[in-house]
Design a protein around this motif. Sequence first.
Motif, short mmCIF file in Angstrom:
data_model
loop_
_atom_site.label_atom_id
_atom_site.label_comp_id
_atom_site.label_asym_id
_atom_site.label_seq_id
_atom_site.Cartn_x
_atom_site.Cartn_y
_atom_site.Cartn_z
N VAL A 81 0.86 -1.19 0.00
CA VAL A 81 0.00 0.00 0.00
C VAL A 81 0.89 1.24 0.00
N ARG A 82 0.26 2.37 -0.32
CA ARG A 82 0.99 3.64 -0.36
C ARG A 82 0.28 4.66 0.51
N VAL A 83 1.03 5.68 0.90
CA VAL A 83 0.42 6.80 1.62
C VAL A 83 -0.66 7.41 0.73
N GLY A 84 -1.83 7.64 1.31
CA GLY A 84 -2.96 8.18 0.56
C GLY A 84 -3.97 7.13 0.12
N ASP A 85 -3.59 5.85 0.17
CA ASP A 85 -4.54 4.79 -0.21
C ASP A 85 -5.70 4.73 0.78
N GLN A 86 -6.89 4.55 0.26
CA GLN A 86 -8.07 4.33 1.11
C GLN A 86 -8.25 2.83 1.28
N VAL A 87 -8.28 2.39 2.53
CA VAL A 87 -8.24 0.96 2.82
C VAL A 87 -9.33 0.59 3.83
N VAL A 88 -9.56 -0.72 3.89
CA VAL A 88 -10.49 -1.29 4.85
C VAL A 88 -9.85 -2.56 5.39
N GLY A 89 -10.13 -2.87 6.66
CA GLY A 89 -9.51 -4.07 7.22
C GLY A 89 -10.15 -4.53 8.51
N PHE A 90 -9.82 -5.77 8.86
CA PHE A 90 -10.23 -6.43 10.10
C PHE A 90 -8.96 -6.51 10.93
N LEU A 91 -8.87 -5.70 11.99
CA LEU A 91 -7.66 -5.59 12.79
C LEU A 91 -7.47 -6.80 13.69
N PRO A 92 -6.23 -7.08 14.12
CA PRO A 92 -6.02 -8.16 15.10
C PRO A 92 -6.81 -7.89 16.37
N MET A 93 -7.55 -8.89 16.82
CA MET A 93 -8.44 -8.69 17.97
C MET A 93 -7.67 -8.40 19.26
N THR A 94 -6.43 -8.85 19.34
CA THR A 94 -5.67 -8.68 20.58
C THR A 94 -4.86 -7.39 20.60
N GLY A 95 -4.92 -6.61 19.52
CA GLY A 95 -4.16 -5.37 19.46
C GLY A 95 -5.05 -4.16 19.63
N PRO A 96 -4.46 -2.95 19.65
CA PRO A 96 -5.25 -1.73 19.76
C PRO A 96 -6.20 -1.58 18.57
N ALA A 98 -9.58 0.55 16.44
CA ALA A 98 -9.71 1.77 15.64
C ALA A 98 -10.66 2.80 16.22
N ALA A 99 -11.03 2.68 17.51
CA ALA A 99 -11.84 3.72 18.15
C ALA A 99 -10.91 4.86 18.54
N ALA A 100 -10.33 5.49 17.52
CA ALA A 100 -9.30 6.50 17.70
C ALA A 100 -9.16 7.27 16.39
N GLU A 101 -8.38 8.35 16.44
CA GLU A 101 -8.15 9.12 15.22
C GLU A 101 -7.16 8.43 14.29
N TYR A 102 -6.23 7.66 14.87
CA TYR A 102 -5.24 6.91 14.08
C TYR A 102 -5.10 5.52 14.68
N VAL A 103 -4.77 4.55 13.83
CA VAL A 103 -4.54 3.19 14.30
C VAL A 103 -3.47 2.54 13.43
N LEU A 104 -2.72 1.62 14.02
CA LEU A 104 -1.75 0.84 13.27
C LEU A 104 -2.40 -0.45 12.80
N ALA A 105 -1.95 -0.93 11.64
CA ALA A 105 -2.48 -2.20 11.12
C ALA A 105 -1.39 -2.91 10.35
N PRO A 106 -1.30 -4.24 10.47
CA PRO A 106 -0.42 -5.00 9.58
C PRO A 106 -0.85 -4.80 8.13
N ALA A 107 0.08 -4.44 7.27
CA ALA A 107 -0.28 -4.13 5.88
C ALA A 107 -0.96 -5.30 5.19
N GLY A 108 -0.60 -6.53 5.58
CA GLY A 108 -1.16 -7.70 4.93
C GLY A 108 -2.62 -7.97 5.22
N LEU A 109 -3.19 -7.27 6.22
CA LEU A 109 -4.60 -7.46 6.56
C LEU A 109 -5.52 -6.48 5.85
N LEU A 110 -4.95 -5.58 5.07
CA LEU A 110 -5.74 -4.50 4.47
C LEU A 110 -6.03 -4.78 3.00
#
Length: 313
Positions: A81-96, A98-110
Amino acid sequence: MKAVRFHEYGTPDVLRYEDVEQPVPAAGEVRIRVAATSFNPVDGNIRAGLMQGPIPVPLPHTPGIDVAGTVDALGEGVDRVRVGDQVVGFLPMTGPGAAAEYVLAPAGLLTTAPASIPLADAAGLPLVGLTAWQALFDHAKLTAGQRVLINGAGGAVGGYAVQLAKHAGAHVIATAGPRSSERVRTAGVDEVFGHGVPELSALVDVVLNLAPVDPMQLAALTSVVRDGGIVVNTTVWMSAPSDEERGVRGVNLFVNSDAAQLARLVTLVDSGALHVDIARRVPLAELPALHAEAAEGALSGKVLILPPAVSLT
């Protein structure tokens, strides 16, 4: 940045709307500027401490398993992925989450977000859409011409399950309550019954149970399945029933994040074959009240949670 977190397990009162440090992506991760997350019942179970065995989360924890947003920073080695891409994903359940302004995600899940709907609305797709997909096709192996009963079709998973089963060419029978029966009919079912084990004119190949029924009623669902059929159960606190004498199998489903399957769902959305139904949109600061509403059993339909910079319209 703003986020909602809980520092201890408990009732919705433990959720706090607070300032937290903006995360920095590690190798293989991206940072997403969140357009929306969504509420899923498992969020309330995690917050209440009921899922500490299967889903252990470090505290404080930010809920929000679904995410839709825009990539704004890349970790080392990310080239999918690149900066600016619009993405959707299912985040790891054991990690932080997306009830926030920013969130981290493994690129492979998007995967790339649908182009045909607002970006925020895409947050209503991942967990519930993948649950329906994996139940029907990974586990039940549903094919055209088969008959499927979706028990408890009035919820968000049920809406996707009805649409996906119809798109696959199945004959779809659903049970739903008075509040949701019209929505289920609109989704395209062939037959609708009230709650309980329906009296069918013919047996079905597949039962998909989405309802928190009592164990006896869950077990009774095997009676409407043909010999060699299957019951797929998503209420994981109860085991799926089976009937060994007739070869009826019972499978318990615990949904997995899968970017390839999510991309197929996105394609169906953009083709018009799959409709993303959003009931409400609420600001991030109101997430504690939304958890309280869900705890009282008053929540209906798919609800999105939007961070401060995102419009509710």
